[in-house]
Scaffold this active site. Sequence first.
Site, short mmCIF file in Angstrom:
data_model
loop_
_atom_site.label_atom_id
_atom_site.label_comp_id
_atom_site.label_asym_id
_atom_site.label_seq_id
_atom_site.Cartn_x
_atom_site.Cartn_y
_atom_site.Cartn_z
N GLY A 27 5.62 -2.51 5.35
CA GLY A 27 5.89 -1.97 4.03
C GLY A 27 7.34 -1.55 3.95
N SER A 39 -11.66 -6.81 6.23
CA SER A 39 -10.75 -5.76 6.69
C SER A 39 -11.55 -4.62 7.29
CB SER A 39 -9.90 -5.25 5.52
OG SER A 39 -9.06 -4.19 5.93
N TYR A 79 -4.98 -0.25 -4.71
CA TYR A 79 -3.67 0.36 -4.52
C TYR A 79 -3.11 0.79 -5.87
CZ TYR A 79 -3.75 -1.85 0.15
OH TYR A 79 -4.10 -2.26 1.43
N TRP A 127 -2.45 -4.02 9.95
CA TRP A 127 -1.69 -3.05 9.17
C TRP A 127 -1.30 -1.87 10.04
CZ3 TRP A 127 -3.72 1.89 8.09
CH2 TRP A 127 -5.11 2.04 8.24
N TRP A 132 0.85 -1.19 0.00
CA TRP A 132 0.00 0.00 0.00
C TRP A 132 0.89 1.25 0.00
CZ3 TRP A 132 -1.41 2.82 4.88
CH2 TRP A 132 -2.33 3.86 4.65
#
Length: 340
Positions: free
Chosen positions: A286, A153, A55, A206, A22
């Site tokens: 990430g 999610s 994304y 996340w 992302w």
Amino acid sequence: MVDYVFLGRSGLKISNLIYGNWLTHGSQVEESAAFASVKAAVDAGITTFDTADVYANGAAELVLGKALRSEPRESLEILTKVYWPTGRKRHNDAGLSRKHIMESIDSSLQRLGTDYVDVFQAHRYDVETPIEETMQAFADVVRAGKALYIGVSEWTAEQIEYAYDFSRELGFQVISNQPQYNMLYRVIEPEVIPMSERCGIQQIVWSPMAQGVLSGKYKIGKKPPKGSRATDKKGGARMIQRFMSDEILTAVDNLKPIADELGITRAQLAIAWTLQNDNVAAAIIGASRPEQVTENVAAADVTIPAELMSRIDEVLAGVIIDDPRLTWENAPHERPEIAR
């Protein structure tokens, strides 16, 4: 060292650190840097990769698919999502209708260059589509072999219960929820985690570093570092804003002695804290550079003693967001605006 854990009440094992793309692939990071970061993740033992159709409007899936092309498919777990507007962003290009789900999975598979994804996730709950329609579509995706399991999610406890009840009736498994969760943002603890445990669902979280704030790189009265999330005008700066108060930045500074005592960075402390909490199967990390992957993976080896977990809570007292009504965005499960 990366570990491998069962996800939810299933036989699927994933790496407890997941590489996510992302805001990086197809957007902030050049393709060569993305490939190098993915290679670093694979070399470190990460086998699970998370992306979404939205994304970079599909570009992130394309880049990830290219980056993983040389890896044996059976050695990977690939996760993607459906819900937000994609493509031309017309009236049927968003939400969890049967039409959008079926078109989204086919498009995602094409971009990723694979015949199936391991977990296909509902990126939000769609209040405008009957839950029966959504769950029947997911059941059909699984039966067609296009996804092995289903996840959600940012769903509430009540919505997770809906998913569990309907999936049991339709003969497939919802095995995961993907919420934001970190030392500062704990809204899933009072309701979502207890419901998930009852339903055999685990969290894939996340933002374990609160958009990078828990790394300690942001300082009171100083400009954010060049190229950091707080300087990203494409959306990152808006997302991180709630964590940029003087009170939070001061508390994060006060975490440094705890990290020093363990011989780790504050970023590693944040990831280790997340992995150590109940019902969390994995944390998504990430990276824009391979070195970030290497640093983050070191957190998988860290065990925080109980007394230091308590000290963390003491340091952060007063700045923790733990009310389920204070979600990370204003309207986390309403149908997004689309072009008319």
